[in-house]
Structure formats: structure tokens, C-alpha cells
Design an enzyme around this catalytic site. Structure first.
Site, short mmCIF file in Angstrom:
data_model
loop_
_atom_site.label_atom_id
_atom_site.label_comp_id
_atom_site.label_asym_id
_atom_site.label_seq_id
_atom_site.Cartn_x
_atom_site.Cartn_y
_atom_site.Cartn_z
CD GLU A 111 70.92 51.93 38.18
OE1 GLU A 111 70.12 50.86 38.85
OE2 GLU A 111 70.55 52.91 37.61
NE ARG B 21 70.85 41.18 46.32
CZ ARG B 21 70.17 41.98 45.80
NH1 ARG B 21 69.16 41.43 44.60
NH2 ARG B 21 71.56 42.38 45.26
CE LYS C 73 75.13 48.42 42.11
NZ LYS C 73 74.09 48.31 40.88
P1 ATP Z 1 70.78 47.76 42.82
O1 ATP Z 1 69.69 46.97 42.50
O2 ATP Z 1 70.57 48.35 44.25
O3 ATP Z 1 71.23 48.75 42.16
P2 ATP Z 1 72.34 45.52 42.54
O4 ATP Z 1 72.90 44.89 43.63
O5 ATP Z 1 70.50 44.61 42.11
O6 ATP Z 1 71.61 46.57 43.36
P3 ATP Z 1 72.76 45.44 39.93
O7 ATP Z 1 73.63 46.01 39.28
O8 ATP Z 1 71.59 45.65 39.52
O9 ATP Z 1 72.74 46.20 41.34
O10 ATP Z 1 73.09 44.13 39.35
C1 ATP Z 1 73.48 43.55 38.00
C2 ATP Z 1 73.77 41.78 38.35
O11 ATP Z 1 73.91 41.36 39.41
C3 ATP Z 1 72.28 41.76 39.13
O12 ATP Z 1 72.01 40.76 37.58
C4 ATP Z 1 72.40 41.29 40.03
O13 ATP Z 1 70.77 40.16 39.97
C5 ATP Z 1 73.39 40.36 40.48
N1 ATP Z 1 73.18 40.63 42.08
C6 ATP Z 1 73.00 41.65 42.54
N2 ATP Z 1 73.42 41.40 44.15
C7 ATP Z 1 73.85 40.17 43.96
C8 ATP Z 1 73.54 39.46 44.80
N3 ATP Z 1 74.10 39.74 46.26
N4 ATP Z 1 73.82 38.02 44.23
C9 ATP Z 1 74.21 37.86 43.47
N5 ATP Z 1 73.97 38.33 42.77
C10 ATP Z 1 73.83 39.54 42.65
#
Ligand code: ATP
Ligand code: MG
Length: 554
Positions: free
Chosen positions: A33, A259, A269
Site C-alpha cells: 500500500e 513476517r 509502518k
Molecule cells: P500496514 O498493513 O501496516 O500498512 P504492511 O507492512 O502490511 O503495513 P503493506 O504495504 O500492506 O504493508 O505490505 C505489502 C506486502 O509486504 C504485503 O504482502 C505484506 O504481507 C508484506 N510484508 C509487510 N511486512 C512484512 C514483513 N515484516 N515481512 C514480510 N513481509 C511483509
């Protein structure tokens, strides 16, 4: 060449493509996102999605999941593209936006309404929350749940046309308010939001939710394996329900993995945003942050990040990594690739009382084990700087540096002896008077003197003043969290020193160096004459298994 990884996701893909009637395609996507900068956890997902696409001869999309106009911006879109390119993944012609599919998503919503699988609900957000039930109690049906299809179609069309204010209605799936899975209790699919969107401007006033959008975009892009993190496991029944109730051609499979986390830092974030807006760090690219922009500015290389992700592996188990592992990956990479240079962090003047009143230029290799990196001129003269920490009045046993009466070798140059210590009014050592041994020059030493050790130095007449930014861990505790989060910030996470650097390194083009005996440094891409410490030289991390990689020490 590293071996091809094996993990439960790749094993599942192997089974899928082995099916005699199945497709051999492997198509994946990375769906951030654009509401913040990417961090090293995202790098794991990027390496996984793009790595798998490459290994299986498929392809991967960078798809911006931009369904919330309030949080998203082009600044983040650009930063994310830059980070992906920097990591080494070419996505030039496979960049998409969930918002590219808004019309298709709208048509899918109409299809669900026509099949009586979705209805317009006029409860407020609070009422919807209050009637949702709990983990132990079922929810209650919305009074609007049995609206006739025609009325739903009419209301939904008018929602799109902008006839209603924010919050007046939502579109909900008609599934089961008694489902043990809360995500299946008539989840919201569309909400009204009169807000400009970074990509489509004011074309829409209704926006689809993540759960509705994601699976449909996957299907429209013919994604075969939709790889996401474990928090989406409970959303998978909804992912499948939406696709099962629509007449789309593709049927992607969602697989979840854990993660990646890193000790001594935060990865959410929201918290990163808070650190930036509260001024705890200097911006999204602050070298103390685990953002890719921050790591890049610090001097962590894409190779080191990819190495870390490979070592982290892909599982459903907790994946909180020791920060020492990242530091190990950085050192392993820079050990061979970074040229060496002499830099003094806390300068102490040394005067050579027997050196002629002239200067000379020595030659030193950029890297002793990599002769193809060549040599650089190294000025030498009667006044030098050494590091304060390399001198003491009263040496402990086995002191390998300078002390009154002792001999040390100046790296690539001569052996010197400390004859006299000059102290200032404050009692601080202000200067050392030394003699040098003219016949002890490195490479042609006939002096037969055995120095206590070797220290680094810079000739005063040619020394270039530089700022050395000594970065350390952002949080002093391994697992910062909770209300005390901001109290756990490391007050010494950035120490700035006014040091001196040899001229060939200060004015050259190379980005990375090992300042000998000090650490690995990166020329700051923004601030002039500034070098960021990427990592110190001390290596405290040991691979848990012998196969985890060969250890190199500087
Ligand atoms: P938020 O949901 O708080 O906005 P997020 O870190 O999930 O933050 P996204 O932009 O939704 O952000 O993440 C994009 C992709 O990266 C998603 O498919 C998510 O599963 C993956 N991702 C995010 N954080 C991690 C992490 N710490 N380790 C592995 N993959 C991650
Ligand atoms: Mg997310």
C-alpha cells in the site's frame, strides 16, 4: 551462485505445476500500500515473490494496493519503485495499481448484488461494529440484510453517483453473521469516501476494501500464487468466498508465511511514521531506520539485504532476526568489495621531531587481497593525526598501540616511537612528540625493531576534514514495544565526530570504504564531506549452522 532455496511455498508450487491437468505458469505479485516507505520486512516479501517468479520462469507484478485515498500518495509510489529497482528487481513494465481495476471491481460488486450475495447496509460504522459479535458470540443480522436485489442495485448505483455523504451506506457481503470467523460476518466491501485519490483523482467516491479488492486483482492479473503474511490467514476464507462467487477465469491460491522482524528496531509502518513525524529521526531515509531508503543511505548494500532474506528463509514460524545477522551480512559483503582507507575519528596530533621539513607520498593498495583494485597515493609528513584511543599514558598489559617510550607502526608507513607527551592546561593530551625510524618504511624495513602494533593515521598537511556519523542501534532493547517504546530509544544512536580522512578517499568517487581499524563507512549521498558508519568491524554473530555460510573476519 547460491543454491535454489526450498521451503514449504516452493514445495506447494512444485506440487501445483506437477498436476497433469494443471497450469505450468507461476505468476506472483508484491502488493504494497503506498502509505509509507518500504522496510526490510518488505524486502523479504519482494525477494520471495520476485525470486520465485524468476526461478520458475514466470513473472511478478509490483501492484500498488491503493484503495484508501486518505493515506496514499505519489511520494510513496515513487519511493517504492526506487527501492525495488535498487534491490535489483526490474519491474518496468509490470507495475499496476488496484485503482486500475476500479471499474472491473465495481462490476464484480454488481455481480454479487445480482446473485443476492451482497447488500447495501445503512447502519453506521459504529452500529456495524456493535452488531458484529465477538469471538465467542455470534453477530446479529443487519436490518438491511434482506433488501431486495433491485433496491440494492439502485442504492449502490447512486452511491457511485455521489448522491450520499460519507458513511451513509456501505456495501456488505451476505455471508454468515454466525460464522466463527469474524471476517466472514457480512464484511464491508465498499464504503463512501468523498476524497481525491492519488491515481484516479475525483473519478470515484466509493472505494473497495482490501479484502474485496485483493483477491479480484489477483484473479484479473492471473496470479497463480498469492503470497502474503500470516495475518491474512484468517482472511483466506473470504478471499476464497469472493472468488468462488464471481465468474472470473483465474483461481489464485493464497499462501501465508511469517513476517520478518528485526531486533532493536520497529517495523510497523505506523510506528515508523510516528518516529518520522515526531522528529525522533531525520526522515524516512534516516540511516537508523529499517526502511530500505534508510539502509541504502546508511550504506547497506542490496546484496547484503538479499543475503539476509535468503538466510531468514520462508516458514510459518516466528521470524524475528538478531540484528547481528544483518551486520554479519553487511560485513560479509563489504569485506571483499570495499576499498580500504585511513581515517581518524578523534584526532590527536603527532609531531615527528626528526622528520625533514618536507612531505613525501607513499603508495598503498586499496585492498590488500584484491590487487586489481590498484593503489592510491598516501601523503606523509612531519605532522600527523592518530586516533586518541590509540594512545595511553599507562598501558594495560599487551597494549598494542602507542604509549610513552613504545614503538608502533603507522599503517603502510614507518615505525615511530613516542618520546614526549604534551598536555594542555586542562590536563588533556594535546600533542605527542615522536621520532620515526627512517629505515622502517613498510615494504623495505631494515630497522629490526618490533613494534607493539599497527595503527592508522592521516598526514596533517593533506588531511581532509570530514564528518563521521557513527550510527548505532535505534533502540537499546532487543524487542522495543508497548507504551515505553519511545523511552527505549538509544540516546547514542547517532554520534557525530569531526575527523580527518586521507585525501584519495575523501575526494574520490567510491561510495564504500573500510576505514581501517574503525569500521565500514558510506559516503552520504546528500550531505557533503559526510561519511556514515554502516557497521563496526567487530563481528559477534556466529552462524547457527555450519551451512549458513563461510565466516570471514576483517
Ligand atoms: P500496514 O498493513 O501496516 O500498512 P504492511 O507492512 O502490511 O503495513 P503493506 O504495504 O500492506 O504493508 O505490505 C505489502 C506486502 O509486504 C504485503 O504482502 C505484506 O504481507 C508484506 N510484508 C509487510 N511486512 C512484512 C514483513 N515484516 N515481512 C514480510 N513481509 C511483509
Ligand atoms: Mg498490510
Amino acid at each position: 551462485m547460491a543454491e535454489r532455496p526450498t521451503d514449504f511455498i516452493r514445495q506447494q508450487i512444485d506440487r501445483d505445476i506437477a498436476k497433469p491437468d494443471g497450469s505450468k505458469d507461476v505468476i506472483t505479485r508484491f502488493p504494497p500500500e503506498p502509505n509509507g516507505y518500504l522496510h526490510i520486512g518488505h524486502a523479504k516479501s519482494i525477494c520471495l515473490n520476485f525470486g520465485i517468479a524468476e526461478e520458475y520462469g514466470g513473472h511478478a507484478y509490483l501492484r500498488f494496493d491503493d484503495t484508501n485515498p486518505l493515506a496514499e500518495s505519489d511520494e510513496y509510489v515513487d519511493a517504492i519503485k526506487r527501492d525495488l529497482a535498487w534491490l535489483g528487481f526490474d519491474v518496468a513494465n509490470r507495475v499496476t495499481f488496484a485503482s486500475d481495476y476500479f471499474e472491473a471491481l465495481y462490476n464484480c460488486a454488481l455481480e454479487l448484488i445480482r446473485k443476492d450475495n451482497a447488500f447495501v447496509c445503512s447502519l453506521s460504522q459504529d452500529e456495524i461494529r456493535a452488531t458484529r459479535g465477538t469471538l465467542t458470540e455470534p453477530g446479529t443480522d443487519s436490518p438491511y440484510r434482506n433488501r431486495p436485489v433491485e433496491e440494492n442495485l439502485d442504492l449502490f448505483t447512486r452511491m457511485r453517483a455521489g448522491e450520499f455523504p460519507d458513511g451513509a451506506h456501505v456495501l456488505r457481503a451476505r455471508i454468515d453473521m454466525a460464522s466463527p470467523n469474524l471476517n466472514m460476518r457480512d464484511p464491508v466491501l465498499y464504503r463512501i469516501r468523498h476524497a481525491a485519490h492519488h491515481n484516479v483523482g475525483k473519478a470515484w467516491v466509493i472505494y473497495p476494501t482490501y479484502d474485496f479488492t485483493h483477491c479480484i486483482c489477483d484473479a484479473l492479473e492471473n496470479i497463480t500464487h498469492s503470497l502474503c503474511t500470516l495475518e491474512f490467514e484468517d482472511h483466506r476464507p473470504l478471499y476464497d468466498w469472493v472468488l468462488d462467487n464471481l465468474s472470473l477465469n483465474a483461481r489464485p491460491r493464497q499462501i501465508e508465511f511469517s513476517r520478518l522482524g528485526l531486533e532493536h528496531t520497529v517495523m510497523s509502518k505506523r510506528l515508523l511514521q510516528q518516529l518520522v513525524t515526531d522528529g525522533m529521526v531525520e526522515g524516512w531515509d534516516d540511516p537508523r531506520l529499517p526502511t530500505l531508503a534508510g539502509l541504502r543511505r546508511r550504506g547497506v548494500t542490496p546484496r547484503a539485504i538479499r543475503d539476509l532474506c535468503r538466510r531468514a528463509g520462508v516458514t510459518k514460524q516466528d521470524n524475528q532476526l538478531e540484528i547481528e545477522l544483518l551486520e554479519f551480512c553487511v560485513r560479509s559483503d563489504l569485506e571483499d568489495s570495499a576499498p580500504r582507507a585511513l581515517g581518524v575519528v578523534k584526532p590527536l596530533k603527532v609531531r615527528l621531531t626528526n622528520y625533514p621539513q618536507s612531505n613525501e607520498t607513499l603508495q598503498a593498495p586499496w585492498h590488500q587481497r584484491e590487487p586489481e583494485m590498484g593503489t592510491r597515493p598516501l601523503p606523509f609528513g612531519p605532522e600527523l593525526y592518530i586516533d586518541r584511543e590509540d594512545f595511553t599514558f599507562s598501558p594495560p598489559p599487551k597494549w598494542k598501540r602507542l604509549s610513552p617510550g613504545s614503538h608502533v607502526r603507522l599503517r603502510y608507513a614507518y615505525i615511530i616511537r613516542c618520546d614526549e607527551v604534551v598536555t594542555g592546561a586542562d590536563g588533556e593530551v594535546s600533542e605527542l612528540l615522536c621520532t620515526y625510524l627512517p629505515d622502517s618504511r613498510s615494504g623495505s624495513d631494515t630497522s629490526r625493531v618490533k613494534p607493539a602494533g599497527v595503527i592508522h593515521w592521516v598526514a596533517a598537511h593533506a588531511a581532509e576534514p570530514v564528518q563521521m556519523r557513527l550510527y548505532d542501534r535505534l533502540f537499546r532493547v532487543r524487542d522495543p514495544k508497548g507504551a515505553s517504546l519511545m523511552d527505549d530509544l538509544n540516546p547514542a544512536s547517532l554520534v557525530t565526530a569531526s575527523g580527518f580522512l586521507e585525501p584519495a578517499a575523501a575526494t574520490g568517487e567510491q561510495s564504500h570504504f573500510q576505514f581501517e581499524r574503525v569500521g565500514y563507512f558510506h559516503r552520504d549521498p546528500v550531505l557533503p564531506r559526510t561519511f556514515n558508519r554502516v557497521v563496526s568491524l567487530r563481528d559477534s554473530w556466529r552462524p547457527r549452522q555450519a551451512s549458513a555460510g563461510s565466516r570471514k573476519t576483517p
